[in-house]
Design an enzyme around this catalytic site. Sequence first.
Site, PDB file in Angstrom:
ATOM      1  N   HIS A 198       0.825  -1.211   0.000  1.00 48.25           N
ATOM      2  CA  HIS A 198       0.000   0.000   0.000  1.00 48.25           C
ATOM      3  C   HIS A 198       0.860   1.263   0.000  1.00 48.25           C
ATOM      4  CE1 HIS A 198      -3.505  -2.471   0.580  1.00 48.25           C
ATOM      5  NE2 HIS A 198      -2.950  -3.043   1.633  1.00 48.25           N
ATOM      6  N   ASP A 253       9.284  -7.108  -5.171  1.00 43.47           N
ATOM      7  CA  ASP A 253       8.437  -7.631  -4.112  1.00 43.47           C
ATOM      8  C   ASP A 253       8.458  -9.150  -4.198  1.00 43.47           C
ATOM      9  OD1 ASP A 253       5.792  -6.204  -2.443  1.00 43.47           O
ATOM     10  OD2 ASP A 253       5.977  -8.375  -2.517  1.00 43.47           O
ATOM     11  N   SER A 286      10.210   2.043   7.138  1.00 38.85           N
ATOM     12  CA  SER A 286       9.383   0.846   7.339  1.00 38.85           C
ATOM     13  C   SER A 286       9.526   0.305   8.753  1.00 38.85           C
ATOM     14  CB  SER A 286       9.720  -0.223   6.305  1.00 38.85           C
ATOM     15  OG  SER A 286      11.082  -0.632   6.387  1.00 38.85           O
ATOM     16  N   ASP A 303      13.852   6.829   9.578  1.00 37.11           N
ATOM     17  CA  ASP A 303      12.790   7.247  10.496  1.00 37.11           C
ATOM     18  C   ASP A 303      12.503   6.200  11.560  1.00 37.11           C
ATOM     19  OD1 ASP A 303      10.589   9.069  11.229  1.00 37.11           O
ATOM     20  OD2 ASP A 303       9.276   7.487  10.491  1.00 37.11           O
ATOM     21  N   GLU A 344      14.170   2.021  20.030  1.00 32.73           N
ATOM     22  CA  GLU A 344      13.666   3.385  20.101  1.00 32.73           C
ATOM     23  C   GLU A 344      13.325   3.727  21.551  1.00 32.73           C
ATOM     24  OE1 GLU A 344      10.448   3.760  17.333  1.00 32.73           O
ATOM     25  OE2 GLU A 344      11.743   3.450  15.577  1.00 32.73           O
ATOM     26  N   HIS A 367      10.590   8.451  14.124  1.00 25.28           N
ATOM     27  CA  HIS A 367       9.449   7.581  13.809  1.00 25.28           C
ATOM     28  C   HIS A 367       8.181   8.410  13.581  1.00 25.28           C
ATOM     29  CE1 HIS A 367       8.015   3.177  14.405  1.00 25.28           C
ATOM     30  NE2 HIS A 367       7.267   3.784  13.502  1.00 25.28           N
ATOM     31  N   GLY A 389       4.133   8.310   9.885  1.00 23.82           N
ATOM     32  CA  GLY A 389       2.671   8.398   9.878  1.00 23.82           C
ATOM     33  C   GLY A 389       2.130   9.417  10.845  1.00 23.82           C
TER      34      GLY A 389
END
Length: 407
Positions: free
Chosen positions: A158, A178, A236, A261, A266, A289, A292
Amino acid sequence: MISYPKEKINVLLLENVHQDAFQLFQKDGFNVRLLPQAMGEDELSKEIENIHVLGIRSKTNLTAPVLAKAKRLMTVGCFCIGTNQVDLAEAEKKGIPVFNAPYSNTRSVAELVIAEVVMLARRVPDHIRNTHAGIWNKISKNCFEVRGKTLGIVGYGHIGSQVSVLAEAMGLKVVYYDTQTVLPLGNATPLNSYEELLSTSDFVTFHVPELPETTNLYASKEIKVTKKGAYIINLSRGKVVDLEALAEAIKTGHIAGAGVDVFPQEPESNSDPFITPLQNLQNVILTPHIGGSTEEAQKNIGTEVASKLLKFVNNGSTTFAVNFPHLELNPIPQGMYRILNVHKNQPGFLKDINSMVSEIGANISSQHLGTSAEIGYLSMVINMSVGDELKERIERHPGSLKTRILY
């Protein structure tokens, strides 16, 4: 409505889940709490004993020991894309469906990838650092347009496919690799091997899940076959790229820059320190991170996941659960009960249940069964007069794991 009073159903939302999710539960009459922080295993083990619905993001780990304490837990919502922070197999065995939001932040991540492609090509990280330090270094050497360059996408799901569309609009040539056969969008070209993508791409961006086979997917071996002067972008999962190897490749000049990212380890909170081998290297973008983390994405995620959780609690539907048989159920007819049962997937269970129905002289209005390798999920709509008795009989069956009744 559900048979158990909604005001007694405890909903716990952690990690600053969007207010829209909180409001959806509150509006529907549930007892809901929203907390800003993640919970460690010990704290969550204590808290979860009285929780019916749990909402988390990426920092809260729902492990088998925690699930062992979750005697009342009906369902879990991951307000993010990934679900690797949850022991999905253990949740399934305990009859707990897990829902996520696989699409809601796709655009936000894709836009950041494109932004980093441009910034790395123009060496913007170095120019920002220099200018803030009072150094005026106006140069064009090693600064490039992205038009006509090749972007290689590893993982054409996606997000990867959305990156593809945006990149092509920018004039980039897009190739992808992929492990699944995926049809291209626009003029993107699928490649036969991962190595071919690395050796021909000016930019490489990763969009794969965290799996054993994707750990260190990009490490020393892969760096050696990467086109010299390429740029690496990972938004990712933190374990996909070997950061030590990447840092060394940037120092030697084989890799011209990177945007990262996500990291293998973390910080638990914004106040904790953060260390990575990529810090203070030239032409490197490091972000905490935030792929999104836009208002639009978090709002969409909050609404999407909360809606799935509410639908499950209110009518039993498990469509889009990541670890559970999928049943899409209609509203319960007036004057009827819906019995929902999770059981071990073993021969004869449904026959036994239907025998119980026959013995008490009940009439089944509708019956649906979904199965996985481990469990079966059964929904029966039955006349109200015998619903409670049938529920009690089903609960006593040795193969039964969890039963509830809706009306």
